[in-house]
Motif scaffolding. Structure first.
Motif, PDB file in Angstrom:
ATOM      1  N   UNK A  90      -4.833  -3.292   7.196  1.00 53.79           N
ATOM      2  CA  UNK A  90      -3.694  -2.993   6.352  1.00 53.79           C
ATOM      3  C   UNK A  90      -3.737  -1.537   5.931  1.00 53.79           C
ATOM      4  N   UNK A  91      -2.585  -0.896   5.908  1.00 55.11           N
ATOM      5  CA  UNK A  91      -2.536   0.489   5.447  1.00 55.11           C
ATOM      6  C   UNK A  91      -1.478   0.621   4.373  1.00 55.11           C
ATOM      7  N   UNK A  92      -1.885   1.053   3.211  1.00 52.50           N
ATOM      8  CA  UNK A  92      -0.930   1.348   2.146  1.00 52.50           C
ATOM      9  C   UNK A  92      -0.347   2.728   2.426  1.00 52.50           C
ATOM     10  N   UNK A  93       0.970   2.829   2.473  1.00 49.47           N
ATOM     11  CA  UNK A  93       1.605   4.077   2.892  1.00 49.47           C
ATOM     12  C   UNK A  93       2.343   4.782   1.751  1.00 49.47           C
ATOM     13  N   UNK A  94       2.401   4.140   0.592  1.00 45.12           N
ATOM     14  CA  UNK A  94       3.005   4.813  -0.556  1.00 45.12           C
ATOM     15  C   UNK A  94       2.674   4.049  -1.836  1.00 45.12           C
ATOM     16  N   UNK A  95       2.511   4.800  -2.906  1.00 41.05           N
ATOM     17  CA  UNK A  95       2.390   4.223  -4.249  1.00 41.05           C
ATOM     18  C   UNK A  95       3.618   4.663  -5.027  1.00 41.05           C
ATOM     19  N   UNK A  96       4.264   3.742  -5.684  1.00 41.74           N
ATOM     20  CA  UNK A  96       5.445   4.091  -6.468  1.00 41.74           C
ATOM     21  C   UNK A  96       5.164   3.875  -7.944  1.00 41.74           C
ATOM     22  N   UNK A  97       5.647   4.799  -8.746  1.00 39.08           N
ATOM     23  CA  UNK A  97       5.386   4.740 -10.183  1.00 39.08           C
ATOM     24  C   UNK A  97       6.693   4.611 -10.955  1.00 39.08           C
ATOM     25  N   UNK A  98       6.575   4.364 -12.238  1.00 38.61           N
ATOM     26  CA  UNK A  98       7.748   4.058 -13.059  1.00 38.61           C
ATOM     27  C   UNK A  98       8.808   5.140 -12.942  1.00 38.61           C
ATOM     28  N   UNK A  99      10.039   4.728 -12.790  1.00 36.11           N
ATOM     29  CA  UNK A  99      11.165   5.639 -12.695  1.00 36.11           C
ATOM     30  C   UNK A  99      11.636   5.854 -11.275  1.00 36.11           C
ATOM     31  N   UNK A 100      10.819   5.506 -10.298  1.00 40.58           N
ATOM     32  CA  UNK A 100      11.190   5.784  -8.913  1.00 40.58           C
ATOM     33  C   UNK A 100      12.026   4.657  -8.303  1.00 40.58           C
TER      34      UNK A 100
END
Lengths: 262, 262
Positions: free
Chosen positions: A91-101
């Motif tokens: 598995x590859x995580x390709x992005x982390x998203x944070x509040x507001x996005x």
DNA sequence: CGTGCGGTTGATGTAAATCAACCCATGTGG
DNA sequence: CCACATGGGTTGATTTACATCAACCGCACG
């Protein structure tokens, strides 16, 4: 792994009409304003975007590879992540998203999702119908522009991750990721990682950095010895950001922080 | 390494006025049409985009990190690539661009470039002033949309590369890259890699895949033994695509090939 | 006709993977 | 309230894929 399917019926007209503007979308506006100039008109339009609110548990799926979306979820609180699976199960995580996005602007233009989108922590989402978003963009070019810039910056972050995974060793890789999260969270002045603790498990860090959980564990220990992080029990917290930046040779230009102030 | 700076004076008004529509931009239209529906009006507008033509040598820089661009280069022939440098001098190639693709839509919206853009082979570029592009987009929403989709697909390819580098071994990584190039080139029916040979040196392959040139060399040998590639002297050519796809467990959904046929 | 870049090959080193226990906190059901 | 299961984390021993180092080759080209 949570196998529940897309957790919403679309917000129906009645439910949407009932929605009040509780200022929930302010965080979105603050986030967009980090990189795009927004007039007070633009802000008002954004604030009154019709939407419904949805809470999801940790690990709930928001969107799956192959899905066709009809709403755009916006992350109001918590963390989410994109990931892809290799044939061998890796598995590859390709992005982390944070509040507001905004979490899925892609579906405005592409028919099917090419990756999975999952809640990293418990999250609050604002669900905006894509048709609504489309008409708002058509009437407010600056908003369309801000969303395009959001897409471009996520792409820029992706390129930096390629550099990170392809060319840095485990220690620098880890430090770089932490630096990035600190910097991104600071942009809006939300509670930052100095206050809260790291939302990622060691296994998730591994899937993100192209390493194994065991190796993350050992690398975290060296980072702790160096003062970069603090740990107590399962909790992982930022130690000295300076140290982290030095280890990672961190530069944040790729975040395009001051793009708005052209 | 070629250190020449951005190789153009801006095309001046006279030069632009002198430009004839020689159909040079047809390749752009064909490329965009792979993922976006374009009316005959849209095509006509695109075809008559004012631009100047520029030839660059192999290794010439097209754009440097930190630069502020005022033209958008479109790749009419040849190959180009984006890359970033790590503090220790390590280099990571983060994108390969092929004929027909716009090379810097990002500068429409972001002030400074976050990566370098360089000619992989000798290339022909069409240089379109950003202001021109902006006004065309404002008047032709479908064109703006097509360009946004182009951005989104490049981002999708970037995510697949993250998976490739983060989670696959050298052999699968290499095979995956070759599969991708074959598939992307086939989309427009241009001379494909079955005909031409691989434009990348072993060192560039290494910088692209997060490996070393030496290891690329050995991996190429195994790929050749497996039938995936053919080699003669310095020339590297695709062997059996089926074999490559099997080795890479390749699936091309991330290219969003049939997005136009919604 | 040298010179240099890209490629090839072998010997050796090493960062990270793998395998295998074991620990501990948390939650859950009997 | 205890019994137990579970998921994350920790640790050591071992393996391995890939990096590193060091030659050498041969074509292209100035």
């Amino acid at each position: 792994m949570n196998r529940s399917k897309g957790p919403w019926g679309l917000p129906n007209a009645a439910a949407q009409a009932a929605m009040k503007d509780g200022g929930e979308l302010d965080i979105l506006i603050r986030r967009l304003a980090c990189h795009s100039p927004l007039s007070s008109d633009d802000r008002r339009v954004l604030r009154s975007l019709s939407h419904s609110i949805r809470r999801l548990e940790q690990n709930d799926y928001i969107l799956r590879e192959g899905d066709r979306a009809e709403i755009c979820p916006i992350l109001l609180s918590g963390f989410a992540y994109r990931h892809k699976l290799a044939a061998d199960g890796g598995r590859q995580i390709v992005a982390i998203k944070i509040a507001g996005e905004p979490l899925d602007l892609q579906s405005l233009h592409l028919r099917v999702a090419d990756h999975n989108l999952q809640a990293l922590t418990a999250v609050t989402l604002a669900l905006v119908p894509l048709v609504e978003l489309e008409s708002v963009i058509a009437l407010n070019p600056a908003i369309g522009r801000a969303l395009t810039i959001d897409i471009l910056i996520e792409a820029s972050i992706g390129r930096e991750w390629l550099l990170n995974i392809g060319r840095r060793n485990a220690l620098a890789r880890l430090a770089h990721l932490l630096c990035e999260l600190v910097h991104r969270l600071r942009l809006t002045g939300e509670p930052s990682l100095d206050d809260i603790d790291m939302p990622l498990t060691q296994e998730q860090l591994a899937d993100l950095l192209g390493l194994t959980a065991v190796h993350i564990n050992r690398t975290l220990k060296t980072l702790e010895d160096a003062g970069g992080v603090r740990r107590s029990g399962r909790r992982l917290m930022i130690g000295d950001v300076e140290t982290l930046c030095r280890i990672a040779s961190y530069s944040d230009i790729y975040l395009h922080r001051d793009n708005a102030t052209a």
